[in-house]
Write a protein that holds these residues in place. Structure first.
Motif, PDB file in Angstrom:
ATOM      1  N   LEU A   1     -42.916  75.359  56.740  1.00 57.72           N
ATOM      2  CA  LEU A   1     -43.685  75.925  57.840  1.00 57.72           C
ATOM      3  C   LEU A   1     -44.138  74.837  58.806  1.00 57.72           C
ATOM      4  O   LEU A   1     -45.067  75.033  59.577  1.00 57.72           O
ATOM      5  CB  LEU A   1     -44.901  76.675  57.305  1.00 57.72           C
ATOM      6  CG  LEU A   1     -44.565  78.059  56.749  1.00 57.72           C
ATOM      7  CD1 LEU A   1     -45.706  78.608  55.957  1.00 57.72           C
ATOM      8  CD2 LEU A   1     -44.206  78.996  57.881  1.00 57.72           C
TER       9      LEU A   1
ATOM     10  N   VAL B   1     -46.898  74.829  62.039  1.00 60.87           N
ATOM     11  CA  VAL B   1     -48.093  73.980  62.054  1.00 60.87           C
ATOM     12  C   VAL B   1     -48.091  73.101  63.297  1.00 60.87           C
ATOM     13  O   VAL B   1     -49.115  72.976  63.991  1.00 60.87           O
ATOM     14  CB  VAL B   1     -48.132  73.136  60.765  1.00 60.87           C
ATOM     15  CG1 VAL B   1     -49.230  72.108  60.842  1.00 60.87           C
ATOM     16  CG2 VAL B   1     -48.354  74.027  59.570  1.00 60.87           C
TER      17      VAL B   1
ATOM     18  N   ASN C   1     -46.569  85.162  56.697  1.00 63.88           N
ATOM     19  CA  ASN C   1     -46.719  83.723  56.502  1.00 63.88           C
ATOM     20  C   ASN C   1     -48.060  83.192  56.983  1.00 63.88           C
ATOM     21  O   ASN C   1     -48.233  81.993  57.124  1.00 63.88           O
ATOM     22  CB  ASN C   1     -45.561  82.974  57.176  1.00 63.88           C
ATOM     23  CG  ASN C   1     -45.330  83.460  58.573  1.00 63.88           C
ATOM     24  OD1 ASN C   1     -46.281  83.738  59.288  1.00 63.88           O
ATOM     25  ND2 ASN C   1     -44.074  83.556  58.965  1.00 63.88           N
TER      26      ASN C   1
ATOM     27  N   VAL D   1     -49.297  79.437  56.230  1.00 66.45           N
ATOM     28  CA  VAL D   1     -49.661  78.479  57.277  1.00 66.45           C
ATOM     29  C   VAL D   1     -51.028  77.875  56.984  1.00 66.45           C
ATOM     30  O   VAL D   1     -51.238  76.666  57.094  1.00 66.45           O
ATOM     31  CB  VAL D   1     -49.645  79.170  58.664  1.00 66.45           C
ATOM     32  CG1 VAL D   1     -50.275  78.277  59.709  1.00 66.45           C
ATOM     33  CG2 VAL D   1     -48.234  79.502  59.069  1.00 66.45           C
TER      34      VAL D   1
ATOM     35  N   ALA E   1     -50.655  75.396  54.228  1.00 68.09           N
ATOM     36  CA  ALA E   1     -50.014  74.156  54.675  1.00 68.09           C
ATOM     37  C   ALA E   1     -51.006  73.299  55.447  1.00 68.09           C
ATOM     38  O   ALA E   1     -51.033  72.069  55.306  1.00 68.09           O
ATOM     39  CB  ALA E   1     -48.803  74.484  55.559  1.00 68.09           C
ATOM     40  N   PHE E   2     -51.857  73.938  56.253  1.00 68.36           N
ATOM     41  CA  PHE E   2     -52.839  73.173  57.024  1.00 68.36           C
ATOM     42  C   PHE E   2     -53.809  72.445  56.110  1.00 68.36           C
ATOM     43  O   PHE E   2     -54.242  71.336  56.412  1.00 68.36           O
ATOM     44  CB  PHE E   2     -53.631  74.094  57.949  1.00 68.36           C
ATOM     45  CG  PHE E   2     -53.176  74.035  59.372  1.00 68.36           C
ATOM     46  CD1 PHE E   2     -53.160  72.827  60.042  1.00 68.36           C
ATOM     47  CD2 PHE E   2     -52.765  75.167  60.023  1.00 68.36           C
ATOM     48  CE1 PHE E   2     -52.738  72.763  61.348  1.00 68.36           C
ATOM     49  CE2 PHE E   2     -52.334  75.112  61.338  1.00 68.36           C
ATOM     50  CZ  PHE E   2     -52.317  73.902  61.992  1.00 68.36           C
TER      51      PHE E   2
ATOM     52  N   PHE F   1     -50.851  69.065  55.666  1.00 68.90           N
ATOM     53  CA  PHE F   1     -51.150  68.641  57.035  1.00 68.90           C
ATOM     54  C   PHE F   1     -52.646  68.471  57.249  1.00 68.90           C
ATOM     55  O   PHE F   1     -53.143  68.648  58.343  1.00 68.90           O
ATOM     56  CB  PHE F   1     -50.583  69.666  58.025  1.00 68.90           C
ATOM     57  CG  PHE F   1     -49.099  69.809  57.944  1.00 68.90           C
ATOM     58  CD1 PHE F   1     -48.282  68.883  58.562  1.00 68.90           C
ATOM     59  CD2 PHE F   1     -48.517  70.829  57.222  1.00 68.90           C
ATOM     60  CE1 PHE F   1     -46.911  68.992  58.482  1.00 68.90           C
ATOM     61  CE2 PHE F   1     -47.139  70.937  57.135  1.00 68.90           C
ATOM     62  CZ  PHE F   1     -46.334  70.017  57.766  1.00 68.90           C
TER      63      PHE F   1
ATOM     64  N   PHE G   1     -54.808  68.199  60.727  1.00 65.90           N
ATOM     65  CA  PHE G   1     -55.823  69.227  60.951  1.00 65.90           C
ATOM     66  C   PHE G   1     -57.161  68.589  61.309  1.00 65.90           C
ATOM     67  O   PHE G   1     -57.813  68.952  62.307  1.00 65.90           O
ATOM     68  CB  PHE G   1     -55.933  70.063  59.677  1.00 65.90           C
ATOM     69  CG  PHE G   1     -56.920  71.177  59.736  1.00 65.90           C
ATOM     70  CD1 PHE G   1     -56.660  72.304  60.478  1.00 65.90           C
ATOM     71  CD2 PHE G   1     -58.110  71.091  59.038  1.00 65.90           C
ATOM     72  CE1 PHE G   1     -57.569  73.330  60.525  1.00 65.90           C
ATOM     73  CE2 PHE G   1     -59.016  72.118  59.086  1.00 65.90           C
ATOM     74  CZ  PHE G   1     -58.752  73.234  59.825  1.00 65.90           C
TER      75      PHE G   1
END
Lengths: 103, 163
Positions: free
Chosen positions: A59, A63, B125, B129, B132-133, B137, B141
């Motif tokens: 994803l 992002v 999703n 998401v 994932a943040f 990530f 973030f």
């Protein structure tokens, strides 16, 4: 005919070219910011399309697109504040007339 | 077939208002044309199964940024009249450069053999998401939240009237 990655890439390239044309030819600082927004949108289309067609498991494209949208909001806020400050001091927002730092 | 028709309609909805944005003499019309262009991009995101990005696109681009641009156009009246020349004298060169770059980009992007992977995204999703943040990530973030704070304070300081 299926819609493929190339279709999205073509739309994004056209949108990018339009935004660049706006940036290069506009005199008004606000209109230049609008061109920048179009170019950022083109980049976002590319990121999400690559996410869908090249790496559907990850994803990362989503992002990245969300972070770009956040930074576009920051850029619009600061850029428009600068436009307001320039207008208050110089009475113009035409970028070819703002030359007080040019000797 | 239906997907192709939807894509063509959305591409037209995205690109035609963008032409108005960069060419219209009336800046309010240009700013209003940004909104259908952003909504067309939102539709493309939905076609690409990026529902969360599409929602954020509507909220931030079509909602916040377009309104912000309209406000600044209203506040800077001296620079936005339709009687004023809105383009500089580089129209020909700018058009040539933008056209050349577009053709180069199209050639480059469409000729490259991308390593396509057949597969579908998870049905919903949004949760993925968010996950994932907050995992892979997290640094991006946190940094983007810091940038948001700094730009908020910076915009306030710049736009504030001096006492």
């Amino acid at each position: 005919m299926q819609v493929g990655l190339n279709h999205y890439l073509a739309v994004s390239a056209l949108l990018f070219g339009l935004g660049l044309y706006g940036i290069l030819t506009r005199r008004n600082a606000v209109a230049i910011l609008m061109g920048i927004e179009l170019m950022l949108n083109a980049a976002n289309i590319n990121l999400v399309a690559f996410n869908r067609y090249v790496a559907p498991g990850a994803l990362a494209g989503h992002v990245f697109a969300l972070i770009i949208i956040t930074l576009a909001a920051c850029e619009a806020a600061v850029g428009l504040a600068l436009v307001l400050a320039v207008y208050r001091n110089l009475e113009t927002i035409h970028v070819d007339e703002i030359n007080v730092m040019k000797w | 077939m239906g997907e192709l028709a939807a894509f063509i309609i959305l591409a037209i909805v995205t690109l035609l208002p963008a032409v108005v944005v960069v060419t219209s003499r009336n800046l309010v019309r240009a700013a209003m044309s940004l909104i259908p262009s952003f909504l067309g991009v939102t539709g493309l995101f939905v076609l690409l199964q990026a529902e969360f990005v599409a929602g954020i696109q509507i909220l931030i681009y079509a909602g916040a940024i377009a309104v912000l641009i309209l406000f600044v156009i209203m506040l800077t009246q001296g620079g936005t009249g339709t009687a004023l020349r809105q383009v500089n004298e580089q129209q020909l060169v700018g058009g040539l450069v933008a056209g050349a770059l577009t053709i180069a980009l199209l050639g480059l992007l469409l000729r490259t053999p991308w390593p396509l992977v057949a597969g579908t995204l998870p049905r919903s999703n949004v949760a993925a998401v968010g996950g994932a943040f907050l995992t892979n990530f997290i640094l991006a973030f946190e940094i983007s939240s810091l940038v948001l704070l700094v730009s908020l304070v910076g915009a306030l300081v710049i736009a504030r009237r001096e006492q």
